[in-house]
Enzyme design. Sequence first.
Site, PDB file in Angstrom:
ATOM      1  N   HIS A 126       8.039   1.210   5.026  1.00  0.00           N
ATOM      2  CA  HIS A 126       9.081   1.233   3.992  1.00  0.00           C
ATOM      3  C   HIS A 126      10.476   0.968   4.561  1.00  0.00           C
ATOM      4  CE1 HIS A 126       6.336   2.386   0.894  1.00  0.00           C
ATOM      5  NE2 HIS A 126       6.083   3.580   1.403  1.00  0.00           N
ATOM      6  N   HIS A 165       0.948   2.475  -1.209  1.00  0.00           N
ATOM      7  CA  HIS A 165       2.305   2.069  -1.565  1.00  0.00           C
ATOM      8  C   HIS A 165       2.606   0.696  -0.968  1.00  0.00           C
ATOM      9  CE1 HIS A 165       2.322   6.546  -1.287  1.00  0.00           C
ATOM     10  NE2 HIS A 165       2.916   6.437  -2.459  1.00  0.00           N
ATOM     11  N   ASP A 244      -3.906   6.752   2.007  1.00  0.00           N
ATOM     12  CA  ASP A 244      -3.557   7.550   0.843  1.00  0.00           C
ATOM     13  C   ASP A 244      -4.099   6.975  -0.461  1.00  0.00           C
ATOM     14  OD1 ASP A 244      -1.872   5.428   1.290  1.00  0.00           O
ATOM     15  OD2 ASP A 244      -0.016   6.563   1.115  1.00  0.00           O
TER      16      ASP A 244
END
Length: 274
Positions: A126, A165, A244
């Site tokens: 990120h 993500h 995740d």
Amino acid sequence: MHTAYITHPECLKHNMGDWHPESPLRLRAIDDRLHAAHLYDYLLHHEAPLVHRSQLLRVHDAAYVDFVEASSPYEGTKALDPDTCMNPHTLDAAYHAAGGAVMAVDLVMRGEARNAFVACRPPGHHATRNQAMGFCFFNNVAVAAAHALEAHALERVAIVDFDVHHGNGTEDIFKDEPRVMLCSTFQHPFYPYCGGDTVSEHIVNVPLPAGTTGNAYREAFSARILPRLEAFRPQMLFFSAGFDGHREDDMAQFGLMESDYIWITEQVMDVAAR
């Protein structure tokens, strides 16, 4: 030829609070499982070195690196965003995490290991060129990919990011770099709420809805990522790995299982072998 296993004890000292999901226990769980499966002694063990500033500056702005260094607290914690905090050990841990990724490239390129697993934290995907976010400070996989291009003169490398993500930081860094193909599967809409509308020859984003299970994931991966990887013909492949999307992770809404992660790994390793 064995797999290199790269880690550093300083990475266990980065702690953003006992409540925080990005915990030192993540590394201890990996280590415990390797011992329980009797795999630990078959790995080539290395301590992650410190990254060089010049290696960070291939993917991050100098002012941003200065900001992260200046933010390191002498005691307590310092928040860079609501999710991303530093304690007095975080900066060294981040240096080792990025340095471990560079070491992985060098070991493989020198023929000392067939592949490498970097068990370091904090994570990185990120972190943009000039912003810390989502638990990430330096973009470790981007540092590694840039090192492969610049230090080893590779012409094409690919990153497969299967975190639940989107790897927005990696996209930000390489959006104008056609030598790097990024393939990112992710739940959408979901944090960091971007990536769904990217159109690019070398950024392959595959947004998938909440509730996606193994069969649907494999179909999307096979149809939208594998052909692009094959056509790109990367000289080195990187995983930006996040587990995740597992059905037992209650912070997201994917339904992947261990067998799905094995399948992803085998598919990409087949591309690497070819």
